[in-house]
Design an enzyme around this catalytic site. Structure first.
Site, PDB file in Angstrom:
ATOM      1  N   ARG A  28      48.916  64.291  15.625  1.00 32.54           N
ATOM      2  CA  ARG A  28      49.036  63.671  14.309  1.00 32.54           C
ATOM      3  C   ARG A  28      47.814  62.787  14.039  1.00 32.54           C
ATOM      4  NH1 ARG A  28      52.646  67.051  12.461  1.00 32.54           N
ATOM      5  NH2 ARG A  28      54.791  66.768  13.202  1.00 32.54           N
ATOM      6  N   TYR A  39      51.461  58.009  10.193  1.00 30.75           N
ATOM      7  CA  TYR A  39      50.950  59.205  10.848  1.00 30.75           C
ATOM      8  C   TYR A  39      51.216  60.419   9.964  1.00 30.75           C
ATOM      9  CZ  TYR A  39      55.780  58.919  12.683  1.00 30.75           C
ATOM     10  OH  TYR A  39      57.135  58.768  12.823  1.00 30.75           O
ATOM     11  N   LEU A 385      10.971  36.720  42.330  1.00 33.68           N
ATOM     12  CA  LEU A 385      11.541  36.495  41.003  1.00 33.68           C
ATOM     13  C   LEU A 385      12.159  35.108  40.867  1.00 33.68           C
ATOM     14  CD1 LEU A 385      13.339  39.941  40.541  1.00 33.68           C
ATOM     15  CD2 LEU A 385      11.196  39.215  39.485  1.00 33.68           C
ATOM     16  N   GLN A 389      21.243  30.590  44.840  1.00 36.21           N
ATOM     17  CA  GLN A 389      22.208  29.952  45.742  1.00 36.21           C
ATOM     18  C   GLN A 389      22.143  30.533  47.150  1.00 36.21           C
ATOM     19  OE1 GLN A 389      24.320  27.464  45.321  1.00 36.21           O
ATOM     20  NE2 GLN A 389      25.357  27.678  47.300  1.00 36.21           N
ATOM     21  N   GLY A 391      19.488  32.465  48.428  1.00 38.60           N
ATOM     22  CA  GLY A 391      18.154  32.657  48.983  1.00 38.60           C
ATOM     23  C   GLY A 391      17.195  33.231  47.958  1.00 38.60           C
ATOM     24  N   ASP A 498      31.786  32.174  38.251  1.00 39.18           N
ATOM     25  CA  ASP A 498      30.562  31.398  38.019  1.00 39.18           C
ATOM     26  C   ASP A 498      29.800  31.973  36.831  1.00 39.18           C
ATOM     27  OD1 ASP A 498      28.682  29.434  38.363  1.00 39.18           O
ATOM     28  OD2 ASP A 498      27.822  30.246  40.212  1.00 39.18           O
TER      29      ASP A 498
END
Length: 639
Positions: A28, A39, A385, A389, A391, A498
């Site tokens: 439908r 419908y 870059l 937190q 490394g 976070d």
């Protein structure tokens, strides 16, 4: 007459009054307006709506929810939903899970102010005079499952003035780790189906199969949501990424001018970069699935600086397509071909195809099928870059040819064994607004986390340093990108913990993607995990996290509201004049961030919806996707 909100073909399930009557299933055309859902019978040969078969008034709807599919359901009945009203449930089957989600959340939005909305529902079908979930034999029996959020996450009542919560109890509730997500079913694909490659794919593992753009392949096995085993036209077999192919019957993907999943701002940036009068592309319209927009670049009067115009492709009741003037076509490729030679009401004829599809193939879930442990000798480090937190993060290459970002996890910063186990699950999470995890290097120390590389870097830096004179549309599209990525995580029962601009990245098109989802669970740092410590994300945390460390998808919603605030202030620090202790006290007492100058009242109301004191009064991310799209549509119409 009310304007149509949604329109789609569904399979409708029917049963006569007698419980022994057989079930029947008919396709439908369903049409949703502000007043009712109706419908109709549908003539598929002529693409024409026929007689009205039934309708349900919106104000009589008591519940809208999914239904658990029947055992051994055929492919066309894998995505059922139910609309419960006075006469019982109306069962409909969507073609894909995305279509089902869109209808459910739009319906919940429309019915959110209805009286007598249900708090419990039946998750299984009513069949043969019985609820399959709880075996109750009364059709009007109260549901057996509690709805997670009443009114689809919207609150009917007025917001009460916030009060400072009670201090935490001595026995703090331990945060519940979410269940690992199940790989989503891949809608639309089946074994034996012929598919067409949208992008070239070079094998990354020995068992992979090369894909050549526009060539046909046969699916031999659906391994999971992300990888298929397939055969090419020459008899070669191997594994291919599922997001690199489309069903052969879906005609638009084969055309270079069709840019799937591109929003308005990205289209304008691409057309302006090409700087060609009559440059054009076709993209998905924001509001409805299956609707398309033609974006055209024009240099009026031969000027160097041009502008973009956007034309929605319209359809007649007979299913014919047209643009500005009523030149009708049976399909979209014919329409585009006509306007490549005739402006016919457009600002320019469509002279040059503009596309970035070949340069921007999507990321794959892993570097080859079944590959999650990466040999570090295949990684080349190019430049640093940043320092996060866990490394140092570096840009590099895998096998000398694939761009990747590599997180080098400093020892003692992470619960490594737990994370390594979780990484296998996280690799299966794939969405265009999530940064893809490719794999890990765990055989040496430090361990590496290898992910998709996004050239425009961190969203926070992008907002502060790179974004020049952003439009209202551009800022809200960034918010929508994040909301869609988070809605996917929410659907997979995944909590970020976070969410902030610093944990989102920006790709070459300006698309925003969420990263580092769930990693905070593995931090081995008491100062980070304590709200008294400077490392804890106090400025993005709701009262229940600040006072009880109680994380949920609703705490992610709060953080999303703060992230929106970051976007609309171009990267300012939330509560910039307060320290952590002052923030905890002020937020608990009802203080909220002020309205940014670049955010109008409606945008700010979306933010404040995320900052309800009570978690269950905040919307879901699926709700936010719909709300933000509605605001975007209004911006499109006025810009």
């Amino acid at each position: 007459m009310s304007e149509n909100i949604l329109e789609d073909i569904f399979i409708k399930r029917s049963q006569q009054k007698k419980k022994t009557s057989p079930l029947n299933f008919k396709e439908r055309l369903f049409v949703l307006t502000q007043d009712k859902i109706a419908y109709y019978d549908y003539d598929f040969e002529k693409g024409k709506k026929k007689g009205l078969k039934g309708s349900v008034d919106i104000d009589k709807i008591k519940c809208v929810e999914i239904v658990i599919p029947e055992d051994n359901a055929p492919p066309e009945r894998l995505f059922p939903l139910q609309i419960v009203y006075d006469e019982g449930p109306l069962y409909m089957f969507a073609k894909t899970d995305d279509v089902r989600k869109q209808w459910i959340h739009k319906l919940k939005h429309v019915v959110r102010f209805n009286k007598d909305l249900m708090q419990k529902y039946h998750p299984c079908f009513w069949e043969d005079g019985m609820w399959k979930c709880c075996q109750q034999e009364v059709k009007q029996a109260v549901g057996c499952r509690v709805l997670e959020t009443r009114n689809g996450g919207f609150s009917k009542g007025s917001r009460r003035k916030s009060r400072k919560p009670l201090p935490p109890t001595p026995e703090e509730e331990k945060p519940i780790r979410p269940l690992p997500p199940q790989p989503p079913k891949q809608p639309g694909f089946s074994v034996g189906m012929t598919v067409i490659a949208e992008y070239d794919y070079s094998p990354m593992a020995p068992q992979d199969l090369e894909l050549r753009k526009d060539e046909e392949y046969t699916i031999l096995q659906i391994c999971d949501a992300n990888w298929f085993r397939a055969k090419d036209q020459y008899g070669n077999e191997g594994y291919i990424p599922s997001n690199y192919v489309v069903e052969a019957l879906n005609g638009l993907e084969k055309f270079e001018w069709y840019c799937k999943n591109m929003n308005r701002s990205q289209a304008e940036n691409l057309l302006k970069t090409e700087n060609k009068d009559g440059g054009f592309l076709v993209r998905d319209s924001g509001r409805y699935t299956g609707k398309y927009t033609v974006s055209v670049f024009t240099k009026g009067g031969g000027e160097n600086v041009g502008s973009c115009r956007h034309y929605n492709i319209l359809t007649t009741q007979q299913g014919l397509f047209y643009l500005a003037e009523k030149h009708y076509f049976s399909n979209i490729p014919e329409l585009i071909n006509y306007h490549q030679h005739n402006a016919a009401g457009l600002v320019s004829r469509l002279k040059y195809v503009v596309s970035n599809r070949t340069q921007n193939a999507p990321s794959t879930a892993g570097l080859g099928y079944g590959v999650w442990e990466i040999d570090p000798r295949q990684l080349t480090f190019i430049r640093e870059l940043g320092n996060g937190q866990f490394g140092v993060v570096k840009y590099g290459k895998w096998q000398g040819r694939h761009d990747v970002a590599i997180k080098m996890i400093k020892e003692g910063s992470m619960s490594e064994d737990d994370f390594i186990e979780e990484a296998k699950v996280m690799m299966k999470l794939r969405h265009e607004n999530l940064v893809q995890l490719y794999g890990v290097c765990t055989k040496q120390r430090p361990i590496y986390i290898v992910t998709e590389f996004l050239p425009n870097g961190c969203l926070l830096t992008y907002l502060r340093e790179d974004l020049q004179h952003p439009s209202a549309v551009q800022l809200l599209e960034m918010c929508k990108d994040v909301s869609e990525g988070m809605a996917y995580l929410e659907s997979q029962q995944y909590i970020h913990r976070d969410l902030a601009a610093r944990n989102c990245l920006v790709d070459s098109n300006g698309t925003v993607k969420v990263t580092d989802f769930g990693l905070s669970r593995y931090v081995l740092d008491d100062e980070y995990m304590s709200s008294a410590g400077s490392k804890f994300p106090v400025r993005w945390s709701p009262p229940e996290v600040l006072l009880y460390c109680k994380f949920s998808s609703k705490s992610d919603i709060w953080a999303f509201g703060v992230l929106m605030w970051e976007i609309y202030t171009l990267g300012r620090m939330p509560y910039e004049r307060m320290n952590n202790t002052e923030i905890v006290d002020k937020v608990a007492a009802g203080y909220r961030l002020y309205r940014p100058q670049m955010a109008n009242d409606r945008i700010y109301s979306v933010m404040t919806t995320c900052w309800h004191e009570k978690a269950d009064e905040r919307p879901t991310f699926q709700d936010l996707v719909i709300i933000i799209q509605d605001v975007l549509d209004n911006l499109y119409e006025t810009s």
